[in-house]
Design a protein around this motif. Sequence first.
Motif, PDB file in Angstrom:
ATOM      1  N   GLU A   1       9.270 -18.427  44.183  1.00  0.00           N
ATOM      2  CA  GLU A   1       8.779 -17.241  43.516  1.00  0.00           C
ATOM      3  C   GLU A   1       9.430 -15.895  44.362  1.00  0.00           C
ATOM      4  N   PHE A   2       9.262 -15.650  45.735  1.00  0.00           N
ATOM      5  CA  PHE A   2       9.508 -15.145  46.448  1.00  0.00           C
ATOM      6  C   PHE A   2      10.809 -15.193  47.139  1.00  0.00           C
ATOM      7  N   HIS A   3      11.695 -16.605  47.299  1.00  0.00           N
ATOM      8  CA  HIS A   3      12.857 -16.941  48.339  1.00  0.00           C
ATOM      9  C   HIS A   3      13.520 -14.831  48.670  1.00  0.00           C
ATOM     10  N   GLN A   4      13.613 -14.650  49.104  1.00  0.00           N
ATOM     11  CA  GLN A   4      14.995 -13.800  49.409  1.00  0.00           C
ATOM     12  C   GLN A   4      14.322 -12.517  49.063  1.00  0.00           C
ATOM     13  N   SER A   5      13.225 -12.189  48.883  1.00  0.00           N
ATOM     14  CA  SER A   5      12.545 -11.525  47.925  1.00  0.00           C
ATOM     15  C   SER A   5      13.077 -10.343  49.332  1.00  0.00           C
ATOM     16  N   VAL A   6      12.340  -8.716  49.420  1.00  0.00           N
ATOM     17  CA  VAL A   6      12.251  -7.542  50.308  1.00  0.00           C
ATOM     18  C   VAL A   6      10.941  -8.066  50.822  1.00  0.00           C
ATOM     19  N   LEU A   7      10.185  -8.129  49.782  1.00  0.00           N
ATOM     20  CA  LEU A   7       9.139  -8.068  50.621  1.00  0.00           C
ATOM     21  C   LEU A   7       8.337  -9.638  50.866  1.00  0.00           C
ATOM     22  N   ARG A   8       8.912 -10.396  50.919  1.00  0.00           N
ATOM     23  CA  ARG A   8       8.978 -11.502  51.042  1.00  0.00           C
ATOM     24  C   ARG A   8       8.486 -10.967  52.908  1.00  0.00           C
ATOM     25  N   ALA A   9      10.356 -11.302  52.900  1.00  0.00           N
ATOM     26  CA  ALA A   9      10.527 -10.251  54.431  1.00  0.00           C
ATOM     27  C   ALA A   9      10.188  -9.469  55.103  1.00  0.00           C
TER      28      ALA A   9
END
Length: 1009
Positions: free
Chosen positions: A928-936
């Motif tokens: 659910e975090f995929h490609q999210s800015v926060l994950r990066a």
Amino acid sequence: MSSKVVPFSLKDAHSLIERLLPVQKLSAEAYKEQMAVHGKTLTALGSYWKGRKPLILNKACILGCLLPATEEPERDLAVFERLMGMDDESFAVRWKRRPKPKELLGALTIGRIADYFTAVPEGVLPTSAPVDWSNESYDGVKVAWREDLSELERRRLEAQMLPRVSYRERVDEARRPEEVQDTVHDHIWDEVNAHLRTDARSFPELVEQLGIMRFGHRPKVADTFCGSGQIAFEAARLGCDVYASDLNPIACMLTWGAFHIVGGSKESRVQLARDQQDLIRRVRAQIDDLGIESDGAGWRAKVFLYCVEVRCPQTEWMVPLLPTLVVSKGYRVIAQLVPDPKAKRYHVEIRSNVTDADLHAAEEGSVRSEGRGQDPYLVHSVDGREYRTKVSTLRGDHKRPDGSNGNRLRLWEKEDFKPRPDDIFQERLYCVQWMRPKKERGDESSHLKGNDYEFCAVTAADMMRERMVEAFMVEHLADWQKNGWLPDMRIEPGVETTRLFRERGWTHWHHLFNPRQLLVAGLMNQSREARLKFGVMQVVNASSRLSRWNQSGGGGGIVAGVFDNQALNPLLNYGCRASTYATDLMAGEFKSFPMGSGSVSVNTQPANTLASLQDILITDPPYGDAVKYEEILEFFIAWLRRSPPTEFSNWVWDSRRALAIKGEDEGFRREMVGAYQRMNECMPDQGVQIIMFTHQSGSIWADMAGIVWASGLRVTAAWYVATEAEKRIQEGSSHVKGTVLLVLRKRLGTEKTTRDELAWEIQEEVERQVSDLAGLNQEAKGLYRDENVFEDADIQMAGYAAALRVLTRYSIIDGRDMTAEAIRPRVKGETTFVDGLITFAVDTANQCLVPRGIAEGRWKKLQPAERFYLKMLDLESRGVKTLDNYQNFAKAFKVRDFRVLMASSKANDARLRSAVEFGRNEMSEGSEFHQSVLRAVLYAVMEIAKDVDGLEVLAHLGFNIPNYLSDATQREMVVELADYLAKRLEGLRPEEASAARVLRELVGNQRLG
Ligand SMILES: C[S@@+](CC[C@H](N)C(=O)[O-])C[C@H]1O[C@@H](n2cnc3c(N)ncnc32)[C@H](O)[C@@H]1O
């Protein structure tokens, strides 16, 4: 009652619970009560009852409905907390030990000591001249409280000695308010009366006066789904007139017991204790006369252990089915299966005081399973060769031509009480635990008390006694059934009950008891005294073919209750209590809270047939309940139905399964509407209702709104109280269970609106509600040791309630009649008009919960997992650690699986994963975090924390964030999120906070080619 009638009307006043409720404190108190297990006030009446609602929560609801919400919310809150025993001065009494005057003098700086204490030199009469207080040594001086000091002042001083810890920690250390019920409220009445314009010195007086102000008479409180009577009992204890009903007669019996035993007079309790002892003596004497429990040499049986025995189809050997050969862990006793090749069976030998290695080796028995829920195997070896046969094969499980399940088990008949010789499953006594009073030693000083215990193999004499019991049953079963002393009721098929005939062939409830159990319980059940039936039912629960033998329990082992488990599961081996051990349960200690003068009544009645006017209705309906009350309680109904005591004889002694409200589907909604419509009709215009339900899925809001709407009610408030932690075995972690309180009033008139107008109205109402509670938090801070009265999850709940408050105010929206709309059958996959409105309302409430430091515009663009992480980090930075917050926000933000974002999911010590703990996880497509800015951003923070070169970090950002280089808003977002992390992590993880600051600067100053 001599209470003065106060000519002041609260007829149109909002109830306190419609405006505020200290949910955090209440959660701590409710949790403590639930964890008390057997220390709970009503549990001894029926420990088998599942899902008791905490009394403290019920008290809060009843008082919350009666008390007014005034123009001074902080004072309302303070008075309410005093009434609940939650204020500092109440804690002075709830504390396990009150400080002595000298300890106070030693620890506190007290300006004018003589205002509080008197002192005289020791050995001198108190009338002598007082001591000089300026001499700070109190040695040789007797210090006492001044007799004219008010209780409040004394407690204020003592309260200063309480440790400065959080409320939850305080509650952990303190007694529950009801444990000091007689004194805890002594200091509150002046302040309570001044605020409420009452003249009360006790709860019954206060409740009567508030009732008169609100309804013109002592308040009438009803619970039409009363279950074990927790709500009804609390209402009666507070002094209300109480009406309790439930479809199930066992529920009614428990409620009756709450009123008449726990709430009974002191004299009735003395009589009960006498009756209990008489019955115990009588039963033990009858058993002694039969000579079936003693060996004639001073030993008397305590427990008989039985197991199923079957013929192995591969070897023709008879094999006892024992999941373990350990008999008692504490006494180091094991069973040994000794082959008898000639007879093709096993002798069961019993060995005591074995070594650790023997004990360990004995853990594996003749029944093994390859995992939870897997079909077990019978395993045994003959001549060195192992044979395995599935238990389902032994039964002969198969599919019938019509698709239903069948097997080869014979269905037992009404006159059966043990297997017949050609039945597949036989039953075998394999061990007896004996006891004997300890022998007195020679010297006079040591009269040893208690018993010696011994586990022994079964002898020929034991078998003879078994036959005697069986012969007795053959002779008396039919008569005893006719007299109503033993059950004769059929087991109807059901989710819980079909398994009884499928797995064992049992067709009648008495088949769940062996002859010894039938004999002991049957003798006890001959008494017609209502108050004694509670003990009889405890015995029935604790000695049945479904009573597990717990080898690790104290005293060598324990025979556990059938209902220690949620389901009715047939066992392969079980414990049978001999009469002494069984009848001990009859003398169970009940707590005592003699009731005041309010009236009480209990009825077996479906909720939709309520027939009397009630001012306040507080109910805990069976919403999507895992407990199938209507099936499992037949286990007890069967024992009482034929010959109930006079007090219970007007009740319907049937579970009436068809009338029970159950499930979550169409039928459930229709029946709930039927019940709540009726309750609404039975409530005056100024009446209040509270529905309690366990917070489950998101769709529950639409369901509940629909039910409320269609019943002609409207929502005025909602609160969430975390009540208990539940172990989820599969997840290996705790799960917090909470209760939502939905406060309701009658919907008067037929107001109309349109969807467009609603949108604005909902937005305004939600925002106002959120800011109201946040404001009250601020104002209350000084008062409450900097603890929030409301946490975000509470405010969120209040936000939902605000949305429902607006919605359910209207009868017609966009020309549609909402009453009809709300109960329109659902078409699978379709989003109804009501669903749409609720989703909109809930989303609006969630939008109001943007964490500090994130711009609202930005918030709207974030993915659910990002919102969840940022919000929870904000809460963590403020010291919030309870798992229910994470659960609630995950639901609110629609995160599918929040646990992958967690480093710890402990009930009271939950925590998100840090950037470093995430490492490279949760970056791939399924996340659910995929490609999210926060994950990066978290990835970059992890790299910086691990000293990766800045240019490399930036290069990875370009790779991990779509359009990072071409879209300036993406880079701005990185800077904002890095800044947010830096601030929130400062106190939690300073190294990551510093890495986040470095990232903010790196990206902020990045020059793009
Ligand atoms: C969740 S329990 C109530 C528990 C209770 N508050 C307590 O603390 O023990 C729900 C109760 O509703 C009862 N019930 C189910 N259908 C009913 C109906 N149609 N009318 C009345 N009671 C019903 C069940 O027998 C059960 O006792």
